[in-house]
Design a protein around this motif. Structure first.
Motif, PDB file in Angstrom:
ATOM      1  N   ALA A 192       0.808  -1.221   0.000  1.00  0.00           N
ATOM      2  CA  ALA A 192       0.000   0.000   0.000  1.00  0.00           C
ATOM      3  C   ALA A 192       0.844   1.275   0.000  1.00  0.00           C
ATOM      4  CB  ALA A 192      -0.941  -0.004   1.208  1.00  0.00           C
ATOM      5  N   ILE A 193       2.144   1.167   0.285  1.00  0.00           N
ATOM      6  CA  ILE A 193       2.980   2.386   0.327  1.00  0.00           C
ATOM      7  C   ILE A 193       4.037   2.418  -0.779  1.00  0.00           C
ATOM      8  CG2 ILE A 193       2.626   2.685   2.816  1.00  0.00           C
ATOM      9  CD1 ILE A 193       5.644   1.677   3.083  1.00  0.00           C
ATOM     10  N   LYS A 194       4.098   1.348  -1.573  1.00  0.00           N
ATOM     11  CA  LYS A 194       5.188   1.233  -2.559  1.00  0.00           C
ATOM     12  C   LYS A 194       5.242   2.392  -3.551  1.00  0.00           C
ATOM     13  CE  LYS A 194       6.537  -3.585  -2.607  1.00  0.00           C
ATOM     14  NZ  LYS A 194       6.412  -4.905  -3.210  1.00  0.00           N
ATOM     15  N   ASP A 195       4.057   2.904  -3.941  1.00  0.00           N
ATOM     16  CA  ASP A 195       4.075   3.974  -4.950  1.00  0.00           C
ATOM     17  C   ASP A 195       4.570   5.300  -4.379  1.00  0.00           C
ATOM     18  OD1 ASP A 195       1.873   4.304  -3.323  1.00  0.00           O
ATOM     19  OD2 ASP A 195       0.564   5.040  -4.920  1.00  0.00           O
ATOM     20  N   GLN A 196       4.760   5.374  -3.059  1.00  0.00           N
ATOM     21  CA  GLN A 196       5.200   6.633  -2.449  1.00  0.00           C
ATOM     22  C   GLN A 196       6.716   6.734  -2.283  1.00  0.00           C
ATOM     23  OE1 GLN A 196       3.064   8.167   0.974  1.00  0.00           O
ATOM     24  NE2 GLN A 196       1.720   6.387   0.962  1.00  0.00           N
ATOM     25  N   PHE A 197       7.450   5.623  -2.515  1.00  0.00           N
ATOM     26  CA  PHE A 197       8.877   5.612  -2.149  1.00  0.00           C
ATOM     27  C   PHE A 197       9.759   4.930  -3.193  1.00  0.00           C
ATOM     28  CE2 PHE A 197       6.492   5.704   1.865  1.00  0.00           C
ATOM     29  CZ  PHE A 197       7.002   6.878   2.385  1.00  0.00           C
ATOM     30  N   THR A 198      11.067   5.242  -3.100  1.00  0.00           N
ATOM     31  CA  THR A 198      12.033   4.512  -3.928  1.00  0.00           C
ATOM     32  C   THR A 198      12.422   3.194  -3.255  1.00  0.00           C
ATOM     33  OG1 THR A 198      13.782   5.789  -2.884  1.00  0.00           O
ATOM     34  CG2 THR A 198      13.057   6.526  -5.045  1.00  0.00           C
ATOM     35  N   GLY A 199      12.246   3.116  -1.945  1.00  0.00           N
ATOM     36  CA  GLY A 199      12.582   1.896  -1.226  1.00  0.00           C
ATOM     37  C   GLY A 199      12.258   2.044   0.247  1.00  0.00           C
ATOM     38  N   ALA A 200      12.428   0.933   1.007  1.00  0.00           N
ATOM     39  CA  ALA A 200      12.145   0.990   2.436  1.00  0.00           C
ATOM     40  C   ALA A 200      13.135   0.130   3.210  1.00  0.00           C
ATOM     41  CB  ALA A 200      10.713   0.532   2.711  1.00  0.00           C
ATOM     42  N   ARG A 201      13.542   0.664   4.352  1.00  0.00           N
ATOM     43  CA  ARG A 201      14.545  -0.025   5.179  1.00  0.00           C
ATOM     44  C   ARG A 201      13.883  -0.858   6.268  1.00  0.00           C
ATOM     45  NH1 ARG A 201      17.066   3.190   9.622  1.00  0.00           N
ATOM     46  NH2 ARG A 201      15.267   2.132  10.530  1.00  0.00           N
ATOM     47  N   PHE A 210      12.024  -2.969  -1.052  1.00  0.00           N
ATOM     48  CA  PHE A 210      11.108  -2.689   0.064  1.00  0.00           C
ATOM     49  C   PHE A 210      11.381  -3.587   1.273  1.00  0.00           C
ATOM     50  CE2 PHE A 210       9.471  -0.045  -3.083  1.00  0.00           C
ATOM     51  CZ  PHE A 210       8.930   1.019  -2.383  1.00  0.00           C
ATOM     52  N   ASP A 211      12.591  -4.125   1.284  1.00  0.00           N
ATOM     53  CA  ASP A 211      13.055  -4.898   2.437  1.00  0.00           C
ATOM     54  C   ASP A 211      14.584  -4.793   2.513  1.00  0.00           C
ATOM     55  OD1 ASP A 211      13.037  -6.601   4.614  1.00  0.00           O
ATOM     56  OD2 ASP A 211      13.037  -8.426   3.388  1.00  0.00           O
ATOM     57  N   ILE A 212      15.054  -3.552   2.533  1.00  0.00           N
ATOM     58  CA  ILE A 212      16.508  -3.331   2.568  1.00  0.00           C
ATOM     59  C   ILE A 212      16.988  -3.567   4.003  1.00  0.00           C
ATOM     60  CG2 ILE A 212      18.352  -1.644   2.202  1.00  0.00           C
ATOM     61  CD1 ILE A 212      16.471  -0.197   0.206  1.00  0.00           C
ATOM     62  N   GLY A 213      17.863  -4.513   4.174  1.00  0.00           N
ATOM     63  CA  GLY A 213      18.343  -4.877   5.519  1.00  0.00           C
ATOM     64  C   GLY A 213      19.189  -3.776   6.153  1.00  0.00           C
ATOM     65  N   SER A 214      19.340  -3.837   7.478  1.00  0.00           N
ATOM     66  CA  SER A 214      20.192  -2.856   8.156  1.00  0.00           C
ATOM     67  C   SER A 214      20.751  -3.434   9.454  1.00  0.00           C
ATOM     68  CB  SER A 214      19.403  -1.579   8.453  1.00  0.00           C
ATOM     69  OG  SER A 214      18.381  -1.839   9.397  1.00  0.00           O
ATOM     70  N   TYR A 215      21.846  -2.854   9.893  1.00  0.00           N
ATOM     71  CA  TYR A 215      22.510  -3.299  11.132  1.00  0.00           C
ATOM     72  C   TYR A 215      22.268  -2.267  12.224  1.00  0.00           C
ATOM     73  CZ  TYR A 215      24.625  -7.058   8.544  1.00  0.00           C
ATOM     74  OH  TYR A 215      24.798  -8.205   7.799  1.00  0.00           O
ATOM     75  N   ILE A 216      21.558  -2.697  13.273  1.00  0.00           N
ATOM     76  CA  ILE A 216      21.271  -1.787  14.390  1.00  0.00           C
ATOM     77  C   ILE A 216      22.549  -1.581  15.190  1.00  0.00           C
ATOM     78  CG2 ILE A 216      19.951  -1.504  16.536  1.00  0.00           C
ATOM     79  CD1 ILE A 216      17.699  -3.140  15.224  1.00  0.00           C
ATOM     80  N   VAL A 217      22.913  -0.319  15.360  1.00  0.00           N
ATOM     81  CA  VAL A 217      24.133  -0.016  16.112  1.00  0.00           C
ATOM     82  C   VAL A 217      23.751   0.242  17.561  1.00  0.00           C
ATOM     83  CG1 VAL A 217      26.140   1.477  16.283  1.00  0.00           C
ATOM     84  CG2 VAL A 217      25.179   0.940  14.019  1.00  0.00           C
ATOM     85  N   ASN A 218      24.246  -0.629  18.438  1.00  0.00           N
ATOM     86  CA  ASN A 218      23.930  -0.500  19.863  1.00  0.00           C
ATOM     87  C   ASN A 218      25.104  -1.021  20.676  1.00  0.00           C
ATOM     88  OD1 ASN A 218      22.520   0.050  22.187  1.00  0.00           O
ATOM     89  ND2 ASN A 218      21.195  -1.747  22.062  1.00  0.00           N
TER      90      ASN A 218
END
Ligand code: ZN
Length: 274
Positions: free
Chosen positions: A170-179, A194-202
């Motif tokens: 439902a949000i894909k047309d609003q963005f180039t991608g999602a993290r 629309f499923d770009i992975g990321s490393y949480i820094v803690n």
């Protein structure tokens, strides 16, 4: 066969041989370049969530001094936005991405450790349409700040469902991608935008963060860092020293590493997939 005819034949076959060689060679160059990131070995995106003062006061000055730009995921109603609107405008003017992190930061409140979620903004009571509308309103707010229409989204708490249904489509047309928040580094062809992975820094040390970058170089992958507090202001936090050590390493190895806001990297992936 006379002599001159033989010379012509051998010159002709030499020409064919050289043409074939050239074709093979240039094809290999194209294949090699295709696996690269703006002609560098890997890509790194620095992303900062939840509109903290330290992002404006500590992070951006360091980024500026090293010539880097990053992505800041802003949430509409957090005080760090409404109290410092002009500073965020200035950050965007420098080429930083103002990413969308919704108006009210809704998350699934029933999940363990989520007692802090305001029941009014519990994603389990949202509909997909309500979530998509909230995100659309945040894009309008961000557009007023930076004048842009292209940006990325960060799923609050990494949650992708409203009620019991996924809101991703439902949000894909609003963005180039999602993290998202799954720790994964992938090559250009493996990435789902629309499923770009990321490393949480803690709490990691500078050296531990640098190890991740070295892994991204060896895998020719995209590495996205997800920061909250930098030297404080959030319970998910990294020290100023570790953050600075990472950024200096990126700066010293710029020949191999493309550092850019996530929106630019997502657009680059999109273009190379076409
Ligand atoms: Zn957040």
């Amino acid at each position: 066969m006379n002599k001159s005819f033989r010379i012509i034949i051998s010159m002709f076959s030499l020409k064919i041989f050289l043409t074939v060689l050239l074709l093979i060679f240039s094809r290999n160059i194209l294949i090699a370049q295709d696996s690269l990131w703006q002609n560098k070995t890997c890509a790194v995106s620095l992303t900062y969530d939840d509109v903290l003062n330290v992002h404006l006061d500590k992070v951006i000055p360091l980024l500026d001094s090293l010539g880097f730009r990053a992505t800041f995921y802003l949430t509409g109603y957090f005080p760090g936005l409404r109290e410092r609107l002009n500073d965020w405008k200035a950050a965007a003017e420098k080429g930083n991405e103002l990413g969308n992190h919704t108006l009210f930061h809704p998350c699934e409140g029933k999940a363990p450790g989520r007692e802090w979620v305001n029941p009014e903004y519990d994603l389990t009571i949202y509909s997909v349409e309500r979530m998509a509308d909230e995100i659309k309103m945040m894009n309008i707010l961000l557009n007023i700040l930076d004048g842009k229409t292209k940006r990325t989204f960060a799923y609050p708490c990494g949650d992708k469902s409203a009620g019991n249904s996924s809101y991703v489509d439902a949000i894909k047309d609003q963005f180039t991608g999602a993290r998202s928040i799954q720790a994964k580094m992938q090559s250009k062809n493996e990435i789902d935008l629309f499923d770009i992975g990321s490393y949480i820094v803690n709490g990691q040390s500078g050296d531990e963060l640098i190890e991740l970058v070295k892994e991204a170089i060896s895998k020719k992958a995209l590495l996205v860092f997800l920061f909250h507090g930098v030297g404080g202001e959030h319970n998910i936090n990294v020290s100023l020293e570790a953050h600075s050590k990472l950024l200096h390493f990126l700066n010293e190895n710029e020949k191999e590493i493309w550092v850019a806001p996530l929106n630019e990297i997502a657009e680059y992936i999109l273009k190379s997939k076409k």
